[in-house]
Design an enzyme around this catalytic site. Structure first.
Site, PDB file in Angstrom:
ATOM      1  N   TYR A  27      55.536  77.837  33.003  1.00 31.45           N
ATOM      2  CA  TYR A  27      54.008  77.963  31.867  1.00 31.45           C
ATOM      3  C   TYR A  27      53.567  76.574  31.265  1.00 31.45           C
ATOM      4  CZ  TYR A  27      55.872  81.913  32.997  1.00 31.45           C
ATOM      5  OH  TYR A  27      56.396  83.009  33.836  1.00 31.45           O
ATOM      6  N   ASP A  38      69.599  77.126  29.718  1.00 31.34           N
ATOM      7  CA  ASP A  38      68.523  78.662  30.176  1.00 31.34           C
ATOM      8  C   ASP A  38      67.237  78.363  29.330  1.00 31.34           C
ATOM      9  OD1 ASP A  38      67.811  80.428  32.462  1.00 31.34           O
ATOM     10  OD2 ASP A  38      67.996  82.030  30.736  1.00 31.34           O
ATOM     11  N   LYS A  82      55.743  64.755  26.121  1.00 34.31           N
ATOM     12  CA  LYS A  82      56.654  66.712  26.192  1.00 34.31           C
ATOM     13  C   LYS A  82      58.547  66.320  25.168  1.00 34.31           C
ATOM     14  CE  LYS A  82      58.086  69.953  29.466  1.00 34.31           C
ATOM     15  NZ  LYS A  82      57.878  70.383  30.521  1.00 34.31           N
ATOM     16  N   LYS A 119      64.276  68.054  36.772  1.00 39.61           N
ATOM     17  CA  LYS A 119      65.058  68.277  35.769  1.00 39.61           C
ATOM     18  C   LYS A 119      66.328  67.464  35.390  1.00 39.61           C
ATOM     19  CE  LYS A 119      66.095  72.851  35.013  1.00 39.61           C
ATOM     20  NZ  LYS A 119      66.795  73.618  34.318  1.00 39.61           N
TER      21      LYS A 119
END
Length: 211
Positions: free
Chosen positions: A162, A77, A189, A13
């Site tokens: 996911y 989040d 992405k 991340k």
């Protein structure tokens, strides 16, 4: 060089957000909280995500990091919101199976729950809240979304969570190739993702805060 602390120890991340923010924040060093683990005065422990929205959880994490390090902090989040499940898993996406961070088990459970749902009703979106908190208490939140549909079988080896089962609307549009998020390159992405949208939106506030 100014320093911005990301409220995560996830190297994947940190790298992703550096790539998203890099062009918007020249001269800013982006680090994860693990950069302070060896400093007992500024080390940050795990934060209980007790909020009931993505924004509340992002703010909880950013506040803890800003208070602990004394530096501007950013947290996010995010999760998957499925239409026929009333927006679930939502904030529980990372622990949908009952264990935090077990991506494979989360994926299996969700696909089992959707096994009898026909393709026209498998709409879903990734949602993200990005929060900036400054040591003086200033706060700013931005939201991002990536709409799409869920496929019945995972495809692709990239991404995480996911990603292997959501085909973004952009990939379903004319000219699209029908790929899941896990089949996109990192650059592809980031250009359309919920996280990319939220962090590009908050980048001007970060730039103003860091001068």
């Amino acid at each position: 060089m100014s320093t911005l602390v990301l409220a995560t120890r996830n190297a994947h991340k940190v790298g992703e957000l550096r790539a998203i923010l890099g062009g918007h924040l020249p001269g800013v060093e982006v680090v994860g909280v693990d950069a302070f683990d060896s400093d007992p005065d500024r080390a940050v422990g795990d934060v209980v995500e007790s909020g009931v929205t993505f924004a509340e959880n992002a703010l909880l994490k950013a506040r803890a990091v800003a208070a602990g390090t004394g530096l501007p902090a950013v947290a996010d989040d995010s999760g998957l919101c499925v239409d026929v499940l009333g927006g679930a898993p939502g904030i529980f996406s990372a622990r949908w199976c009952g264990r935090h961070g077990d991506d494979e088990a989360n994926l299996r459970l969700l696909l089992a729950q959707l096994a009898d749902v026909p393709a026209p009703h498998r709409g879903a979106h990734f949602a993200c809240a990005a929060a900036l908190v400054l040591p003086d208490g200033t706060e700013h939140v931005e939201l991002g979304s990536l709409p799409g549909v869920l496929v019945a079988q995972p495809s692709g080896g990239g991404g995480f969570g996911y990603d292997p089962i959501l085909v973004p609307d952009a990939e379903r549009a004319p000219g699209g190739r029908g790929r899941t998020c896990a089949q996109l390159s990192a650059e592809e992405k980031n250009a359309i993702s919920h996280r990319g949208a939220a962090f590009r939106a908050i980048a001007p506030a970060i730039a103003r805060a860091l001068g």
